[in-house]
Design an enzyme around this catalytic site. Sequence first.
Site, PDB file in Angstrom:
ATOM      1  N   ASP A   1      43.306  13.179  71.502  1.00  0.00           N
ATOM      2  CA  ASP A   1      44.263  12.753  72.528  1.00  0.00           C
ATOM      3  C   ASP A   1      44.951  13.889  73.278  1.00  0.00           C
ATOM      4  OD1 ASP A   1      45.514  13.444  70.167  1.00  0.00           O
ATOM      5  OD2 ASP A   1      46.789  11.680  70.049  1.00  0.00           O
TER       6      ASP A   1
ATOM      7  N   GLU B   1      54.472   6.710  71.437  1.00  0.00           N
ATOM      8  CA  GLU B   1      53.579   6.741  72.601  1.00  0.00           C
ATOM      9  C   GLU B   1      53.803   5.593  73.580  1.00  0.00           C
ATOM     10  OE1 GLU B   1      52.076   9.577  69.764  1.00  0.00           O
ATOM     11  OE2 GLU B   1      52.609   7.460  69.515  1.00  0.00           O
TER      12      GLU B   1
ATOM     13  N   GLU C   1      48.743   0.617  63.691  1.00  0.00           N
ATOM     14  CA  GLU C   1      48.029   1.880  63.828  1.00  0.00           C
ATOM     15  C   GLU C   1      46.615   1.678  64.367  1.00  0.00           C
ATOM     16  OE1 GLU C   1      47.941   6.183  63.325  1.00  0.00           O
ATOM     17  OE2 GLU C   1      49.451   4.621  63.639  1.00  0.00           O
TER      18      GLU C   1
ATOM     19  N   GLU D   1      50.222  20.951  63.960  1.00  0.00           N
ATOM     20  CA  GLU D   1      51.511  20.287  63.780  1.00  0.00           C
ATOM     21  C   GLU D   1      52.665  21.281  63.836  1.00  0.00           C
ATOM     22  OE1 GLU D   1      52.074  17.189  63.789  1.00  0.00           O
ATOM     23  OE2 GLU D   1      50.116  16.279  63.412  1.00  0.00           O
TER      24      GLU D   1
END
EC number: 3.2.1.-
Length: 570
Positions: free
Chosen positions: A270, A384, A363, A130
Site C-alpha cells: 500500500d 484509513e 481486517e 515501522e
Amino acid sequence: MLVYRFRTWVLLLLVIFPDPSLSHFDSAKKKQMREKVRKMFYHAYENYMTHAFPHDELKPLSRSFTDSLSELGNLKLEHLPQNYNGTALTLIESLSSLVILGNCTEFERAVLWLSENLTFDVDARVNLFECNIRVLGGLVSAHILATDSTNRLVQGSYKNQLLVLAEDLGRRFLPAFDTPTGLPYAWINLKYGVMKNETTETSTSGCGSLILEMGALSRLTGDPRYESAALRALRKLWSMRSSLNLLGTTLDMETGEWIEHSSGIGAGVDSFYEYLFKAHILFGKEDFWRMFHSAYLAVQKYFRHGPWYHEADMRTGKATYWQLTSLQAFWPGLQVLVGDIAAANTSHREFVYVWKKFGVLPERYLLDHQMLHPTEKYYPLRPELAESTFYLYQATKDPWYMEVGETIVNSLNSYTKVEGGFASIRDVTTMQTEDHMHSFFLAETCKYLYLLFDDSFLVDRNYIFTTEGHPLPVLSAWQDRLPEIYIPSNWTYVKDEKKTKRSSAMSLQVCPALSLNAGHGEQLAESACHVPDARSDHKCFGDEECGVDSTSCRRRSCSMAGYCGLWLVV
C-alpha cells in the site's frame, strides 16, 4: 468535444455528490463533533500517560503497557534489559496531533521530556519500516513543528534536540542498507545493527516506503546518506517490476527475487504507491511522477473491478484473491490527491457500506463470497477510512462525508471505548475487545477525524502527511523545481504569454489542495490516469494513437471512422 466532456463531468458530480442542503451539519454541529473527537484523543492520551508512559503502547483493558517496537521483533519483555524503558512510541506519535489540537503546552512538555530522556542505544530488534514511519517520521515532523514560531514554544527551550535524536536513529538504520542489492533488511537491532542469520525476506512497502522520512532527514541535516539509501532501494525495487508494471508483495532483499507474486493495493504494498506520489510532491523529482503514473495505470488496469480492487499475479495480471482488506481504505484518499475524485468516491462508499454492515471495518472481507474472512475478523482501530473521508470532504466540501465521520466517531465510542482508553476489536461479529491500543490511533485515527471537523491547522499551510499521519511541509528549498509563484491550494493559476491557464497540483509539484471548488464555466483538470490522445483533434490511424480516458481510466481505441474514444464492441 470539450463542452461535451465538461457537461458529462458535471453530470457525474451531480450524481455522485448529494445535495448539501440535505445534510444536518452546520457550524454548531461541526464544533460539537470536533469536541467529541478532542475528548476521544485525550481519553486515550491521558490513559497512556498514566498507565503506560514511557513505554511504547497502552494496553487499555489491563491498564498496562507493551513495548511494541521490540515485540515486532518477537522479543519478550523478560528478554529485554532490566533498565529498558521503551521508546515512548505513543508520545512521539502524539506530538503532531497535540499541535493540531492546539495544545502547545503539552507539546512543549513532551518535546522537552524526549530531549532529555529518549535514547536509541538499546538492545532491541525492530522493524525498519515501522520504526521509520512511526519514530523517525514522528521526530522529524515534530522538529519542524517545534521550530515553527506559530507553535509558540518557550523561546530558547528548543535547540534542535529532536533532530539530533532523529539523526542518531537514521544512522542506526544505515547498516540495514549495506546489501548486495541496496534493498534493506526488514529488521535491525538498534544497538548492534544487522544480527547474524537475520531473515532476508521483506515486503514491497518495507523497502519502498522510506523516502519521505529519510529524505526529509537528509534535507534537514545536510547529510545525503539517508535519502540516498532510501532512493537506491526504491529504484532497485522499481527495476524489479514485471512487464505489466506490477510488483509482488514479498521478496528476498539479498537476491532480489520475488517470493510472493500476488499483489494488490493492500498490506505489503500500500504505502509504496502512496510514497511515490507524495515524494513527487515533496521533492519535485520527475522520476517519482513517472514511476507513480506507470504504477497507477497498472493498478487501474489489473486490480480494479468496478468499485473494488482485487489482487492479481504481477506476471500475468490474472486475479488471485478477491478480498477487501482494511488497509485498502487509504486508496480513495490517494486518488483524491491525484485528481480521481469520482473513482475515489465510488470505492469509499463501498468501504462505508462494509463499515455500517459490521459497525467497524473488519481486517479482511471476501468479496467473492460476500463474507468475513474466517480468521481475520478483527479491527485494530485503523485510521484509513477516516483518512479517506477527510480527503474527500476537503475535495468536495460535501457534508455527507462529515456524516460518515460522525458514524465512525459514534462507532468508536460505542464499541471500542473502555475505561482505560480505546481497545481494538478482536471479532467484529461479537465486538469482543482486545487489550491493545496501537499508537496510530492517536497519530492518525483521532487526527484525521479532528481535521475533518476542524481544518484550521491547514489554513495557509502546505503540508503532506506521511503514511503514519505526520505532517511534512512542502518547501521550495527541498524541491528540484517549483513554479516561481504558487499558492497552497488545489489549483494554481499559471500565466503564459497569451492567457492564464489552470494547472493541476501534479504538474506544478505542489501539495494538493484541500479544496476542489471550481468556478462556474471552468474546465476541470484531468485525473492522474489520463493519457491524452496523440492528436488534439482526436483523429487516429490505430489504437496506439489513443490514450487513456480521464474519468474511467479505460484505454481508448480508434474507431473505423478514425477517431479515438470509448467505443462499445458489439
